[in-house]
Design an enzyme around this catalytic site. Structure first.
Site, short mmCIF file in Angstrom:
data_model
loop_
_atom_site.label_atom_id
_atom_site.label_comp_id
_atom_site.label_asym_id
_atom_site.label_seq_id
_atom_site.Cartn_x
_atom_site.Cartn_y
_atom_site.Cartn_z
N CYS A 58 0.70 -1.09 -0.11
CA CYS A 58 -0.01 0.23 0.04
C CYS A 58 0.83 1.30 0.01
O CYS A 58 2.02 1.19 0.14
CB CYS A 58 -0.91 0.10 1.30
SG CYS A 58 -0.12 0.46 2.81
N ALA A 61 3.14 1.73 3.11
CA ALA A 61 4.31 1.02 2.72
C ALA A 61 5.29 1.65 2.37
O ALA A 61 6.44 1.77 2.33
CB ALA A 61 4.03 -0.45 2.38
N ARG A 92 11.50 -4.73 7.17
CA ARG A 92 12.20 -4.56 5.93
C ARG A 92 13.79 -4.68 6.56
O ARG A 92 13.86 -4.14 7.50
CB ARG A 92 12.11 -3.47 4.96
CG ARG A 92 12.54 -3.27 3.63
CD ARG A 92 11.62 -2.23 2.94
NE ARG A 92 12.34 -1.66 1.69
CZ ARG A 92 12.90 -0.64 1.54
NH1 ARG A 92 13.06 0.21 2.77
NH2 ARG A 92 13.37 0.10 0.31
N HIS A 191 5.62 6.39 -2.58
CA HIS A 191 7.07 6.66 -2.82
C HIS A 191 7.07 8.06 -3.26
O HIS A 191 7.81 8.93 -2.91
CB HIS A 191 7.75 6.00 -4.12
CG HIS A 191 7.77 4.39 -3.95
ND1 HIS A 191 7.84 3.53 -5.00
CD2 HIS A 191 8.16 3.85 -2.89
CE1 HIS A 191 7.86 2.45 -4.39
NE2 HIS A 191 7.98 2.73 -3.11
FE1 CFM Z 1 13.18 0.40 -5.63
FE2 CFM Z 1 12.27 -2.10 -5.69
FE3 CFM Z 1 10.88 -0.42 -4.20
FE4 CFM Z 1 13.84 -1.03 -3.55
FE5 CFM Z 1 12.55 -3.02 -1.88
FE6 CFM Z 1 11.52 -3.95 -4.05
FE7 CFM Z 1 10.15 -2.27 -2.67
MO1 CFM Z 1 10.47 -4.70 -2.00
S1 CFM Z 1 14.27 -1.45 -5.57
S2 CFM Z 1 12.55 0.70 -3.57
S3 CFM Z 1 14.37 -1.73 -1.62
S4 CFM Z 1 11.23 -0.43 -6.33
S5 CFM Z 1 12.71 -4.92 -2.78
S6 CFM Z 1 12.14 -4.10 -6.32
S7 CFM Z 1 9.37 -3.94 -3.67
S8 CFM Z 1 10.89 -2.94 -0.82
S9 CFM Z 1 9.20 -0.36 -3.13
#
Ligand code: CFM
Length: 538
Positions: A58, A61, A92, A191
């Site tokens: 989500c 997250a 994480r 993000h």
């Molecule tokens: Fe970038 Fe990723 Fe992500 Fe990531 Fe991660 Fe991920 Fe993620 Mo899990 S590199 S920041 S450190 S998009 S592994 S493939 S899914 S936490 S949001």
């Protein structure tokens, strides 16, 4: 026999009702290399079909967990019920290394306002204020961040006005995030929200000059399993100064001072490209895409950084580090290659690792037959060239788009237009990302936001030698007799970044794909034993 990807696509779609299948069809693409470096269009960053089991998380997250979470000295408070609060705690594997016993590290703590029925009915701002004061008295942090969970948005608590008041009252930086879980279609929205607030409230607030010569920020590296430590060490040996990482092993002050860097090196494009672009616009700092996953990618990224600074001594040091490291890398590649050559992999993870880790498999002689992102956008698949053609839908419009202008006093283009053109000509793609698909083989299947039943079908049809995903998929995959490597948490392993990390990865994968144990796995549903077990129990 090699499965025909077009037939596989039809098989996957045939399980859906007609209308859903029609929509879903655009998210499953057979990779092709069209003229001019282009690839077929894929649909991405759209809502998951209700009823499908998705890998996605989500918005909360993405904001709290992914982007801000790895920072050790911003005190994070989750405003919401305690269930969400659990996820404000270490779930994480982002590591951090405080400089000494007095250096603040709040990562082990889990702070939540623990909203109850009363707050849901009468509002939770009062409880939030009290929580901030209590947290301040306990820890005296430099900064406090407040993260909104779903009910906060539903009942209309104004976390931003609470943050403003508390900032004034306590005299430290307090800022909030409207990162309610339901905003947007995945953690990707989180993000963006995290990027916006970091940029608005933190970046550029510490004017301490940095006298070093080769100053960079590393964006989109979160120090899972200690990756950032490996990369930091490489920079150090090359004589490159890391002002700030966003946000593995990072601190509040480093973010605040990050506008002093002369280059932004972007590792995970999906999660942090917004900060890179905004820093370019406001301060004149160019960005380049790097990738420290894979030995070749690491060497190339270091070389691009050296090319950007165009300094003979730096170039020499970088070359020395690369050649020192490559001896061991090649030795291991040769050893594992003999056992892994031609084996197949599938990668279904968030937003950049599904791309980056293909490089490591390729270095071992393994082939990626299918891959996809959970939540990335079309540019992560097809390259930034498609950005102008991406339609902004209602779910994206929901997220604030900051208007950024050059800073009146601090905008200072680090490179002139001619220099940028020269860099481009020398192969350093400034502000560019080519995406995953152009680097994948023709005929490989690319699936956006893979549904769980599709995962199971792919395992049956392709029988890959390894499947890479997360903990939610891991045990279902292994019950099908196929090893699963978690690329989010690295299981309990890592680091996998840089040269040392690559060696680590080759050895682990070699063991996973060459052990004979998997051929003995038989899922309970494949046998009549389940029945017998019931009989025994009775
Ligand atoms: Fe970038 Fe990723 Fe992500 Fe990531 Fe991660 Fe991920 Fe993620 Mo899990 S590199 S920041 S450190 S998009 S592994 S493939 S899914 S936490 S949001």
């Amino acid at each position: 026999m090699k499965p025909n990807p077009h037939t596989v696509k039809e098989q996957l779609l045939s399980a859906l009702p007609k209308k859903s299948a029609r929509k879903r069809a655009d998210q499953i693409v057979v990779n092709e290399h069209l003229t001019d470096g282009a690839v077929p269009e894929i649909k991405a960053n759209v809502r998951t079909t209700p009823g499908a089991i998705t890998q996605r998380g989500c918005t909360y997250a993405g904001c709290k967990g992914v982007v801000i979470g790895p920072t050790r000295d911003i005190l994070s408070i989750t405003h919401g019920p305690i269930g969400c609060g659990f996820y404000s705690w270490l779930t994480r594997r982002n590591q951090t290394r405080p400089e000494g016993p007095d250096d603040a590290n709040y990562i082990p703590y889990c702070l939540s306002t623990d909203m109850q029925d009363e707050q849901i009915v009468f509002g939770g701002e009062k409880k939030l204020r009290a929580a901030i004061e209590e947290a301040y008295e306990l820890f005296h942090p430099k900064a406090i961040a407040i993260f909104s969970t779903c009910p906060v948005g539903l009942i209309g608590d104004d976390v931003h006005s609470v943050a403003r008041d508390m900032k004034e009252k306590l005299g430290i930086n307090v800022f909030g995030f409207s990162c309610e879980g339901y905003k947007g279609v995945s953690q990707s929205a989180g993000h963006h929200i995290a990027n916006n607030q970091l940029f608005k409230h933190v970046v550029g607030t510490n004017e301490t000059p940095r006298p070093e010569k080769f100053k960079i920020n590393l964006l989109g590296e979160y120090n899972i399993g200690g990756d950032a430590f490996v990369i930091e060490h490489l920079f150090e040996r090359c004589g490159i100064t890391l002002v700030s990482t966003f946000s593995g092993n990072s601190t509040y002050d480093a973010f605040a001072n990050s506008h002093m860097a002369d280059l932004n090196a972007v590792m995970c494009h999906r999660s942090i490209n917004y900060v890179a672009e905004m820093m370019e616009k406001k301060f004149g700092i160019p960005w380049i895409k790097v990738n420290f996953v894979g030995a070749e990618g690491t060497a190339k990224s270091l070389r691009h950084i050296a090319q950007y600074f165009n300094d003979a001594e730096l170039t020499e040091r970088v070359e020395k580090v690369i050649s020192d490291e490559m001896t061991d890398v090649l030795k291991t590649q040769f050893a594992v290659g003999a056992r892994c050559e031609g084996k197949t992999a599938m990668l279904f993870v968030g937003g950049s690792r599904a791309h980056h880790y293909q490089m490591l498999f390729a270095e071992m002689g393994m082939k990626t037959v299918a891959a996809g992102y959970e939540f990335a956008h079309r540019d992560d698949y097809e390259g930034r060239r498609v950005l102008p053609s991406i339609k902004v839908d209602a779910d994206s419009r929901n997220i604030e788009q900051l208007e950024v202008l050059p800073d009146e006093t601090r905008y200072m283009p680090r490179r002139g237009p001619d220099e940028l053109v020269q860099l481009q000509a020398a192969g350093v793609d400034v502000a560019g990302y080519q995406g995953m698909m152009p680097e994948m083989e023709e005929g490989a299947l690319v699936i956006d936001d893979i549904y769980h039943f599709e995962t199971e079908r792919l395992l049956e049809i392709y029988k890959p030698d390894i499947f890479c995903a997360g903990v939610k998929e891991k045990y279902a995959v292994q019950k099908a007799g196929i090893p699963c490597k978690q690329l989010h948490s690295y299981d309990y392993g890592g680091p996998y970044a840089g040269f040392r990390g690559a060696i680590n990865f080759y050895n682990e994968i070699d063991r996973m794909v060459n052990t004979k144990i998997w051929q003995y796995v038989q899922a309970p549903w494949e046998t009549a034993e389940e029945l017998e077990m019931e009989e025994i129990a009775s």
